[in-house]
Design a protein around this motif. Structure first.
Motif, short mmCIF file in Angstrom:
data_model
loop_
_atom_site.label_atom_id
_atom_site.label_comp_id
_atom_site.label_asym_id
_atom_site.label_seq_id
_atom_site.Cartn_x
_atom_site.Cartn_y
_atom_site.Cartn_z
N VAL A 18 0.84 -1.20 0.00
CA VAL A 18 0.00 0.00 0.00
C VAL A 18 0.87 1.25 0.00
O VAL A 18 0.62 2.21 -0.74
N ALA A 21 2.13 1.83 -3.39
CA ALA A 21 1.10 2.37 -4.27
C ALA A 21 0.85 3.84 -3.97
O ALA A 21 0.65 4.66 -4.87
N LEU A 22 0.89 4.20 -2.68
CA LEU A 22 0.67 5.60 -2.31
C LEU A 22 1.79 6.47 -2.86
O LEU A 22 1.56 7.57 -3.36
N GLY A 23 3.02 5.95 -2.72
CA GLY A 23 4.15 6.81 -3.03
C GLY A 23 4.56 6.79 -4.48
O GLY A 23 5.29 7.68 -4.93
N LEU A 24 4.09 5.78 -5.22
CA LEU A 24 4.62 5.56 -6.57
C LEU A 24 4.69 6.84 -7.39
O LEU A 24 5.75 7.20 -7.90
N PHE A 25 3.58 7.55 -7.49
CA PHE A 25 3.59 8.74 -8.34
C PHE A 25 4.01 9.99 -7.59
O PHE A 25 4.85 10.75 -8.05
N ILE A 26 3.39 10.18 -6.42
CA ILE A 26 3.62 11.45 -5.72
C ILE A 26 5.07 11.55 -5.25
O ILE A 26 5.68 12.62 -5.32
N ILE B 52 1.06 13.92 -13.39
CA ILE B 52 2.20 13.03 -13.61
C ILE B 52 1.86 12.02 -14.68
O ILE B 52 2.69 11.71 -15.55
N PHE B 79 -5.10 4.99 -8.27
CA PHE B 79 -4.10 5.33 -7.26
C PHE B 79 -4.65 6.32 -6.22
O PHE B 79 -4.22 6.30 -5.07
N VAL B 82 -6.44 4.47 -3.49
CA VAL B 82 -5.60 3.95 -2.41
C VAL B 82 -5.46 5.00 -1.31
O VAL B 82 -5.47 4.69 -0.12
N TYR B 83 -5.35 6.26 -1.71
CA TYR B 83 -5.25 7.32 -0.71
C TYR B 83 -6.52 7.39 0.13
O TYR B 83 -6.47 7.52 1.35
N TYR B 117 2.76 17.03 2.66
CA TYR B 117 3.40 15.89 2.01
C TYR B 117 3.57 16.16 0.52
O TYR B 117 4.66 15.98 -0.05
N GLN B 122 6.51 17.37 -4.16
CA GLN B 122 6.33 17.92 -5.50
C GLN B 122 6.71 19.39 -5.61
O GLN B 122 6.66 19.96 -6.69
#
Lengths: 473, 304
Positions: A18, A21-26, B52, B79, B82-83, B117, B122
């Motif tokens: 998880v 998945a959370l960090g993959l893009f951001i 992105i 995605f 998931v958040y 965050y 970013q």
């Protein structure tokens, strides 16, 4: 491999998945500007992400071991994480060192927590511990007060400490003011900073336009802010808790937008500068007095020193905060204070008993607003400059966090929380944006682990069958 | 007339975006009775993942706009969901049964941390998204003024309508929707009857986050610029929309979104654009005073 171990591993793997998945893009793809025309490009930070995910896997495993009561595996995993974090091995960034190291500390802390808690509980149950607790509860406030009063005359009182002291006391005062609204009356006010802004702008405008002094404006600012509280509160206080929160948030934003856009009155985003500071019996705190006035140094016949002004400000805010505290403590004993607390616990029952909920809430709201108005006008006098920048939502959130962390309704808790939330981050200025990240996470964690705040205990405001003591009370 | 029609078109587009975010608020409020303050941040994260995603599509050489949009849409939905799930799991589930204000305060904390965050990872500067779909269609001209609807606006409205229809179907016709409605009415009873309450609530958050991701992508395409702070204002406005329509009601959220879009655009178009947000908040206050249950909401009976 036992089934238990297998399920722990599976749980840790899921958590890591998880997190990935959370960090993959951001986290993994950091967008950066390339020139002004050609849009964005990526800095790939996938290695950082991978390290973080591995740390999360190990950390989660350690936490699961710890909550399972298997202390040794947890300690080993925590030690490994801590060692990797502290070691000079080259992780891709300093942040990751901190991240891994703190994860290790967390695991170690979690695995030692049960024994620490047991030891603490035993110590508290022992006769000496109990006595200490009673003495501590009685004297802690007085010790803190004494420390606060003598701080400026100790050698510690340099520029930085005094600045910090003034800042912390401002937040203590705001916290105590909001405590009446949130802690006693149970109204979640997310726009408290609006009243602070009203107070600040009242003083800024009245002093620069009409030449009124700080002491003349102080009560006026409080009155203005209280009037605002009444006007805003009257329509919205019939609402239930979370609606009220959003509406107050909306009001906070409205006030800020008006301050930005009403340029004729407030000078818009540029703010108002050149606000005179407070005076002591007509003496100003500056190196050279304006015509017709004396400086403090001349009046007292002492050499001029820059910290004199800060010390003066410090005592003003200390006095204001103490008045706020006394006020709140006395109010709690009045019928209206008891009605607030009763209303917080059960509104329907209160209505049945003939308490008018709207009026009762309105008094709490207006008194809270008035105290914020005092603090606001002090803020303007201290900064000598106000702009809408100072009154954003995050300020309201910080004040609320102080009240909540302190334990809603607890006066001494607010002090401790203000020192923790304002003092510590000020000392760690270098942390920059991590500060607010940690701040937000702390709010979540406190709600999960200590939803009643640091000082969860509240003295009951009323006891049945109390032994008669003089004239009652 | 032409000016009015143009404003109307713009307002409907904006209202569709607000409506999508508002659904997330309204569903969560309906089921567990809390304001998911971090929902605006979920929307912001959806916008960032879309940004992105579009850049990745560019790097992979996917030139066709429809394919890119579809890919990015699916990616952002997956995605961001998931958040939504993680936020519920971490910040709200442990607090179920805690005192009344605890989840709200935890939500504020979550919102602050998500904002920072994204700012940390970013950067704080506004991100230009580039133009993915350009061009449009001139409806008619009057008073020397072209009334124009862009392809993008059409895409936004179509996507919104399709998703709305889909979600209404899910809520009213599927077993999942039945479980959600059961939890909404009485969580304890639903649990006794074999509904997995935790799972249902998680799925509600996931659904809300999915729609917020779509809204984020549409926002990015419409305005072309995003930053880490967009979630705050959009979140408050969408919440206003949810309240205006009647919190807990799905069609209400959509209607409220449209109305907020209309108020904002027409206020900016005819009065002053500086005070458009003040107008929106003013509406929120007025609605709560005169009709606290919103336009389509059911009156709430307070139980002892």
């Amino acid at each position: 491999m036992t089934p238990r171990l297998f399920s722990l591993l599976k749980d840790a793997a899921l958590t890591a998945f998880v997190a990935a998945a959370l960090g993959l893009f951001i986290v993994g793809f950091r967008t950066v500007d390339v020139g002004s025309t050609k849009g964005l490009a990526f800095d790939y930070e996938l290695v950082d992400l991978a390290v973080a995910v591995v740390a999360i896997f190990v950390g989660r495993l350690g936490l699961s071991f710890a909550s399972d009561g298997q202390r040794w595996p947890a300690l080993v995993l925590g030690a490994v994480l801590g060692a990797v974090g502290a070691a000079p091995v080259r992780l891709p960034s300093t942040f990751l060192h901190w991240f891994v190291g703190l994860a290790g500390l967390l695991v170690i802390g979690r695995s030692l927590w049960p024994s620490a808690e047991r030891a603490f509980g035993q110590a508290r149950q022992s006769p000496q511990g109990r006595k200490l607790g009673v003495v501590g509860a009685r004297w802690l406030a007085w010790v803190l007060l004494a420390a606060a009063v003598i701080l400026p005359i100790t050698p510690l009182a340099d520029q930085k400490t005094m600045d910090l002291g003034v800042l912390i006391l401002t937040y203590v005062m705001l916290g105590w003011g909001l405590n009446i609204v949130v802690g006693l009356a149970g109204l979640l006010d997310l726009g408290y900073v609006a009243f602070y802004a009203v107070g600040a702008y009242s003083y800024a405008l009245l002093s620069t336009q009409w030449g009124l002094g700080f002491w003349a404006v102080l009560p006026l600012a409080g009155a203005f802010a209280a009037t605002f509280g009444l006007v805003l509160g009257f329509p919205v206080l019939r609402l239930r808790g979370d609606y009220l929160a959003i509406v107050t948030l909306g009001f906070g934003e409205i006030i800020r937008l008006v301050l930005i856009n009403w340029v004729d009155l407030t000078n818009g985003p540029a703010g108002i500068g050149g606000i005179p500071g407070p005076t002591l019996f007509g003496a100003v705190f500056a190196e050279n007095a304006p015509p017709g006035q004396k400086t403090f140094a001349e009046m007292m016949g002492v050499p001029f020193d820059g910290t004199q002004r800060l010390i003066f400000l410090y005592y003003i805010i200390l006095g204001l905060a103490l008045i706020t505290n006394l006020f709140a403590l006395r109010l709690r004993r009045l019928p209206v204070g008891r009605a607030w607390e009763a209303l917080r616990e059960d509104e329907i029952a209160c209505r049945a008993l003939g308490i008018n909920p709207t009026n009762t809430k309105l008094t709490a709201f207006a008194i809270g607003a008035m105290l914020a108005g005092f603090a606001g006008s002090f803020f303007a006098a201290k900064q000598r400059f106000v702009s809408p920048e100072s009154f954003v939502f995050i300020e309201s959130a910080i004040i609320l966090a102080i009240v909540v962390l302190g334990g809603m309704g607890s006066q001494i808790g607010v002090v401790l929380a203000a020192v923790l939330l304002i003092g510590l981050p000020e000392w760690f200025r270098e942390l920059g944006t991590y500060r607010m990240l940690a701040f937000g996470l702390a709010m979540v964690l406190i709600m999960i682990f200590r939803p009643r705040g640091l000082i969860a205990h509240r003295a009951p405001s009323l006891r049945l069958h109390e032994k008669p003591s003089g004239g009652g009370g | 007339m032409a000016y009015f029609s143009q404003q109307l078109i713009n307002a409907i587009t904006l209202g569709a975006v607000y409506g999508l975010i508002a659904i997330g608020y309204t569903m969560v409020y309906g089921i567990i009775g809390m304001i998911n303050f971090a929902h605006g941040e979920i929307f912001m994260i959806g916008a960032f993942i879309s940004l992105i995603g579009f850049i990745i599509c560019g790097l992979l050489g996917i030139g066709s706009a429809p394919v890119a949009i579809l890919l990015v849409l699916l990616m952002a939905m997956a995605f961001t969901a998931v958040y939504g799930w993680a936020v519920e799991r971490v910040a709200y589930r442990p607090l179920r049964g805690s005192f009344r204000l605890a989840p709200l305060i935890s939500a504020i904390g979550m919102s602050i941390s998500l904002q920072n965050y994204v700012q940390l990872t970013q950067g704080a500067r506004p991100k230009p998204g580039g133009q993915i779909v350009s061009g449009g269609y001139n409806l008619f001209s009057a008073d020397g003024f072209d009334v124009r609807v862009t392809w993008l606006q059409i895409i936004i409205v179509v996507v919104t309508v399709v998703l709305m229809a889909g979600f209404t179907w899910v809520i009213s016709r599927t077993p999942l929707g039945r479980q959600q409605r059961a939890c909404e009415q009485d969580m304890k009873m639903a649990a006794l009857l074999g509904v997995n309450v935790d799972r249902t609530i998680s799925l509600t958050f996931v659904m809300g986050a999915t729609l917020a991701a779509v809204a984020g992508m549409l926002f990015l395409m419409y305005y072309g610029v995003i930053d880490f702070f967009i979630g705050f204002l959009a979140g408050i406005k969408a919440f206003t929309a949810a309240v205006l329509g009647g919190i807990g009601s799905l069609p209400g959220a959509m209607l409220g979104g449209l109305l907020i879009g209309l108020i904002e655009v027409f206020w900016a178009g005819y009065f002053s654009s500086e005070y458009k947000d003040v107008a929106v908040f003013g509406i929120l206050v007025l609605v709560l005073i005169f009709r606290p249950t919103g336009l389509l909401g059911k009156p709430e009976i307070e139980k002892v």
